[in-house]
Design an enzyme around this catalytic site. Structure first.
Site, PDB file in Angstrom:
ATOM      1  N   ARG A  43       0.815  -1.528  -0.452  1.00 23.48           N
ATOM      2  CA  ARG A  43      -0.006   0.422  -0.303  1.00 23.48           C
ATOM      3  C   ARG A  43       0.658   1.430   0.068  1.00 23.48           C
ATOM      4  O   ARG A  43       0.237   1.871  -0.510  1.00 23.48           O
ATOM      5  CB  ARG A  43      -1.778   0.123   1.176  1.00 23.48           C
ATOM      6  CG  ARG A  43      -1.921  -0.112   0.890  1.00 23.48           C
ATOM      7  CD  ARG A  43      -2.834  -0.719   2.056  1.00 23.48           C
ATOM      8  NE  ARG A  43      -2.549  -0.770   3.269  1.00 23.48           N
ATOM      9  CZ  ARG A  43      -3.131  -0.878   4.498  1.00 23.48           C
ATOM     10  NH1 ARG A  43      -4.582  -0.303   4.605  1.00 23.48           N
ATOM     11  NH2 ARG A  43      -2.901  -0.992   5.391  1.00 23.48           N
ATOM     12  N   ASP A  85      -3.624  -2.211  -2.833  1.00 26.59           N
ATOM     13  CA  ASP A  85      -4.657  -2.571  -1.773  1.00 26.59           C
ATOM     14  C   ASP A  85      -4.873  -3.663  -1.928  1.00 26.59           C
ATOM     15  O   ASP A  85      -5.728  -4.350  -3.056  1.00 26.59           O
ATOM     16  CB  ASP A  85      -5.410  -1.747  -2.028  1.00 26.59           C
ATOM     17  CG  ASP A  85      -5.933  -1.415   0.111  1.00 26.59           C
ATOM     18  OD1 ASP A  85      -6.043  -2.502   0.215  1.00 26.59           O
ATOM     19  OD2 ASP A  85      -6.634  -0.794   1.003  1.00 26.59           O
ATOM     20  N   ILE A  86      -4.545  -4.606  -1.434  1.00 22.10           N
ATOM     21  CA  ILE A  86      -4.468  -6.271  -1.131  1.00 22.10           C
ATOM     22  C   ILE A  86      -6.835  -6.355  -0.806  1.00 22.10           C
ATOM     23  O   ILE A  86      -6.383  -7.556  -1.307  1.00 22.10           O
ATOM     24  CB  ILE A  86      -3.912  -7.261  -0.781  1.00 22.10           C
ATOM     25  CG1 ILE A  86      -2.610  -6.529  -0.500  1.00 22.10           C
ATOM     26  CG2 ILE A  86      -5.334  -8.405  -0.092  1.00 22.10           C
ATOM     27  CD1 ILE A  86      -2.170  -7.762   0.996  1.00 22.10           C
ATOM     28  N   LYS A 147       5.063 -18.477   6.378  1.00 18.52           N
ATOM     29  CA  LYS A 147       4.817 -19.507   7.681  1.00 18.52           C
ATOM     30  C   LYS A 147       4.336 -18.509   8.171  1.00 18.52           C
ATOM     31  O   LYS A 147       4.706 -16.960   8.383  1.00 18.52           O
ATOM     32  CB  LYS A 147       5.977 -20.358   7.998  1.00 18.52           C
ATOM     33  CG  LYS A 147       6.652 -18.903   9.127  1.00 18.52           C
ATOM     34  CD  LYS A 147       7.505 -20.348  10.256  1.00 18.52           C
ATOM     35  CE  LYS A 147       6.450 -20.380  11.664  1.00 18.52           C
ATOM     36  NZ  LYS A 147       7.598 -19.346  12.602  1.00 18.52           N
ATOM     37  N   ASP A 176       9.057 -23.157   4.567  1.00 20.60           N
ATOM     38  CA  ASP A 176       9.986 -23.440   5.923  1.00 20.60           C
ATOM     39  C   ASP A 176      10.872 -23.443   5.802  1.00 20.60           C
ATOM     40  O   ASP A 176      12.312 -24.288   5.022  1.00 20.60           O
ATOM     41  CB  ASP A 176       9.287 -24.611   6.219  1.00 20.60           C
ATOM     42  CG  ASP A 176       9.958 -25.059   7.867  1.00 20.60           C
ATOM     43  OD1 ASP A 176      10.731 -24.238   8.326  1.00 20.60           O
ATOM     44  OD2 ASP A 176       9.677 -25.505   8.028  1.00 20.60           O
ATOM     45  N   HIS A 177      11.954 -22.531   6.083  1.00 17.16           N
ATOM     46  CA  HIS A 177      12.886 -21.916   5.241  1.00 17.16           C
ATOM     47  C   HIS A 177      14.341 -22.907   6.159  1.00 17.16           C
ATOM     48  O   HIS A 177      15.642 -22.752   5.871  1.00 17.16           O
ATOM     49  CB  HIS A 177      14.005 -20.284   6.828  1.00 17.16           C
ATOM     50  CG  HIS A 177      13.870 -20.378   7.579  1.00 17.16           C
ATOM     51  ND1 HIS A 177      13.388 -19.812   8.627  1.00 17.16           N
ATOM     52  CD2 HIS A 177      14.797 -20.278   8.505  1.00 17.16           C
ATOM     53  CE1 HIS A 177      13.330 -19.778   9.982  1.00 17.16           C
ATOM     54  NE2 HIS A 177      15.071 -19.768   9.495  1.00 17.16           N
ATOM     55  N   LYS A 181      17.981 -24.614   4.664  1.00 12.37           N
ATOM     56  CA  LYS A 181      19.705 -24.689   5.568  1.00 12.37           C
ATOM     57  C   LYS A 181      20.478 -25.442   4.461  1.00 12.37           C
ATOM     58  O   LYS A 181      20.085 -26.727   4.595  1.00 12.37           O
ATOM     59  CB  LYS A 181      19.369 -24.391   7.108  1.00 12.37           C
ATOM     60  CG  LYS A 181      18.541 -23.691   7.602  1.00 12.37           C
ATOM     61  CD  LYS A 181      19.112 -24.147   8.656  1.00 12.37           C
ATOM     62  CE  LYS A 181      17.916 -22.342   9.924  1.00 12.37           C
ATOM     63  NZ  LYS A 181      18.311 -21.526   9.314  1.00 12.37           N
ATOM     64  N   GLU A 215      16.865 -20.853  21.584  1.00  9.33           N
ATOM     65  CA  GLU A 215      17.250 -19.356  20.736  1.00  9.33           C
ATOM     66  C   GLU A 215      18.022 -18.802  22.274  1.00  9.33           C
ATOM     67  O   GLU A 215      17.626 -18.656  23.115  1.00  9.33           O
ATOM     68  CB  GLU A 215      16.690 -18.679  20.228  1.00  9.33           C
ATOM     69  CG  GLU A 215      15.741 -19.357  19.104  1.00  9.33           C
ATOM     70  CD  GLU A 215      14.907 -18.806  18.457  1.00  9.33           C
ATOM     71  OE1 GLU A 215      15.389 -17.617  17.637  1.00  9.33           O
ATOM     72  OE2 GLU A 215      14.189 -18.987  18.355  1.00  9.33           O
ATOM     73  N   ASP A 234       5.896 -21.584  16.672  1.00  4.34           N
ATOM     74  CA  ASP A 234       6.455 -20.933  15.617  1.00  4.34           C
ATOM     75  C   ASP A 234       7.640 -21.713  15.512  1.00  4.34           C
ATOM     76  O   ASP A 234       8.580 -21.184  14.424  1.00  4.34           O
ATOM     77  CB  ASP A 234       6.948 -19.714  17.264  1.00  4.34           C
ATOM     78  CG  ASP A 234       8.206 -18.847  16.504  1.00  4.34           C
ATOM     79  OD1 ASP A 234       7.282 -18.232  15.198  1.00  4.34           O
ATOM     80  OD2 ASP A 234       8.980 -18.607  16.961  1.00  4.34           O
ATOM     81  N   HIS A 239       9.585 -25.643  11.765  1.00  2.18           N
ATOM     82  CA  HIS A 239      11.080 -26.188  11.580  1.00  2.18           C
ATOM     83  C   HIS A 239      11.558 -27.789  12.200  1.00  2.18           C
ATOM     84  O   HIS A 239      11.874 -28.439  11.867  1.00  2.18           O
ATOM     85  CB  HIS A 239      11.726 -24.800  12.113  1.00  2.18           C
ATOM     86  CG  HIS A 239      11.377 -23.890  11.191  1.00  2.18           C
ATOM     87  ND1 HIS A 239      10.783 -23.480  10.354  1.00  2.18           N
ATOM     88  CD2 HIS A 239      11.190 -22.407  12.606  1.00  2.18           C
ATOM     89  CE1 HIS A 239      10.694 -22.131  10.452  1.00  2.18           C
ATOM     90  NE2 HIS A 239      10.776 -21.576  11.639  1.00  2.18           N
ATOM     91  N   LYS A 329      13.322 -19.428  23.978  1.00  2.00           N
ATOM     92  CA  LYS A 329      14.212 -18.436  23.380  1.00  2.00           C
ATOM     93  C   LYS A 329      14.306 -18.228  25.217  1.00  2.00           C
ATOM     94  O   LYS A 329      14.202 -18.783  26.223  1.00  2.00           O
ATOM     95  CB  LYS A 329      12.965 -17.326  23.589  1.00  2.00           C
ATOM     96  CG  LYS A 329      12.239 -17.420  22.716  1.00  2.00           C
ATOM     97  CD  LYS A 329      12.385 -16.557  21.034  1.00  2.00           C
ATOM     98  CE  LYS A 329      11.407 -16.445  19.811  1.00  2.00           C
ATOM     99  NZ  LYS A 329      12.465 -16.815  18.591  1.00  2.00           N
TER     100      LYS A 329
END
Ligand code: BG6
Length: 484
Positions: A43, A85-86, A147, A176-177, A181, A215, A234, A239, A329
């Site tokens: 936008r 605009d979507i 995701k 899915d990153h 890897k 993490e 998450d 993952h 985390k």
């Protein structure tokens, strides 16, 4: 044939942090298909030049010394921007006209990347359908979906149906990153391009498998999102279950998208469904001290920032071998690792030898950040009688290849442009993963069992997690990788 890469949600963080830097790197390495154009759609009002200038700054910031102003100039000539605009069908028709103009060809491959907030995925897909942008008469049309793909099984089924109404499954690339890897792809190579691991990769030799995604960072400025998601949505649903499938799958008949994904789905389908009872005994949840003070987090939030889960895979290869998953985390350090813990020797000749599986052979696959693989085994300490000590064979990417690891998105974006979906999740895969997580999420929402534990930041999660593992005669591999 020209390629066009269209980003919806172009003014967002993902575009600046990952997508544009990865496309630039592909261009710099001369891997981007010739005549690839990039079009941003969002936008914010930008001219083409204003957007190029903004991206030059952000890309230089993210890539540091890999950024070359001369290379950027050539690359950026193929970047365009379309304010839209979507919610407006008309803006998609205008986009269609812009694409025709810049492609200068009757045929082109188009890849639409949904980098918007997830609540807009359905609307974008519908508009792509209505405006004819999904039609393949003039070349392949693909859609990459970021995701989270749904927030539970019901919402992912709903989204899959909405996507299927416009695109066929072969056009859909759910990203899915983790699959981008190098070390995750290398797990396939380790298992299926070597003969020595496969014969022992089963219940006869393996005591258990433990997968950790730790993490060091806390939730930071993502409190608003994270508080609605939590660690299961998450990290675990996507993952970590991807890591489970690649560790546990059978060899596919070919290295080809559907053959690989078919084997991965079988693993997910073989995972024993958790019940109220097993959620209580086989999962742990925790929240780090200080989480409730994070901006965007409800003051009485029960969201878990740490989880440990024990899963069983009910098939011939894995019967009786628990897979332990843990993620959090604000942990001791950043490490993603897969530990394959082998059984103890059946008969111990040496009094000083391993007395439990925890002291036996272990294969540690360091996914990140000290990418590598270590095989731990017993050795005789020289000149010390029959004293034994554990040592290891240590393979490290850094030492062996002296190359910096590419960003996961580079590989995935290139695969999508080239039409290879092997490293993307199929609809049934995502649904099967939600079916595993739903009972955990439901039970955690419904009852206080298991209780939400608190843990100090910079630890390996709640101390109860160590006790839980020890009570099962096992130990977490709590070692921070050594970086050098
Ligand atoms: C993302 C999660 O998908 O993965 C983040 O939303 C997490 O919370 C990130 O930090 C971890 O990715 P990586 O590649 O740093 O392990």
């Amino acid at each position: 044939m020209p390629h066009t890469f269209i980003i919806f949600g172009a003014s967002g963080d993902l575009t600046q942090r990952k997508l544009i830097p990865s496309l630039y790197q592909l261009f710099r390495k001369k891997r981007l298909p010739k005549e690839t154009r990039i079009v941003g759609f969002s936008r914010t009002e930008f001219t083409h030049d204003a957007w190029r200038a903004e991206l030059a700054t952000s890309t230089a910031k993210h890539l540091g010394k890999d950024f070359d102003a001369g290379v950027w100039d050539s690359f950026s000539q193929n970047i365009y921007y379309h304010p839209g605009d979507i919610g407006h069908a008309d803006d998609f028709s205008k986009l269609a006209r812009l694409l025709k103009d810049i492609e200068k060809s009757d045929k082109s491959t188009r890849v639409y990347y949904l980098a918007t907030a997830p609540r807009f995925y359905e609307a974008v897909v519908q508009h792509l359908g209505c405006s004819g942008l999904a039609d393949e008469t003039h070349g392949p049309r693909r859609v990459i979906i970021e995701k989270p793909f749904g927030t539970d099984l019901a919402s992912s089924l709903h989204l899959n149906n909405a996507v299927r109404a416009v695109f066929s499954e072969r056009q859909v690339y759910r990203i899915d990153h983790y699959l981008g890897k190098e070390t995750v792809q290398n797990l396939l190579v380790l298992r299926f391009a070597n003969t020595i691991f496969e014969p022992i990769w089963n219940r006869n030799y393996i005591d258990h498998v433990q997968i950790t995604v730790a993490e060091e960072v806390d939730v930071g400025r993502r409190g608003g999102y994270y508080d609605t998601a939590g660690v299961v949505r998450d990290i675990i649903q996507n993952h970590m279950l991807q890591l489970v499938t690649i560790t546990a799958m059978e060899a596919p008949v070919r290295y080809e998208a559907d053959a690989v994904r078919g084997e991965k789905v079988k693993v997910l389908q073989a995972i024993r469904p958790l019940t109220s009872q097993s959620v209580c005994t086989d999962t742990l949840r925790g929240q780090y001290d200080g989480y409730l003070k994070t901006e965007g987090v409800a003051p009485d939030s029960k969201t878990a920032t740490f989880a440990a889960v024990k899963l069983w895979i009910d098939n011939w290869r894995w019967q009786g071998v628990p897979f332990y998953l843990r993620s959090g985390k604000a942990m001791s350090c950043r490490t993603t690792q897969i530990v394959v813990q082998f059984r103890e020797p059946p008969h111990m000749l040496f009094p000083d030898g391993p007395k439990s599986a925890a002291e036996s052979n272990r294969l540690v696959i360091q996914v990140q950040p000290a990418e590598g693989i270590q095989l731990h085994f017993e050795t005789k300490v020289p000149d010390a009688g029959m004293k034994l000590r554990q040592t290891d064979l240590d393979f490290r990417y850094q030492r062996e290849f002296r190359a910096t690891m590419p960003e996961a998105y580079e590989r995935l974006l290139l695969d999508a442009l080239e039409g290879d979906a092997s490293l993307f999740a199929r609809a049934d895969e995502v649904e099967a993963a939600w079916a595993i997580c739903d009972p955990i999420l439901d039970e955690w929402a419904r009852s206080d069992k298991p209780p939400l534990l608190t843990y100090e930041p910079a630890c390996w999660g709640p101390p109860e997690s160590t006790e839980w593992m020890n009570a099962q005669g096992r130990q977490w591999f709590d070692i921070c990788p050594v970086l050098h």
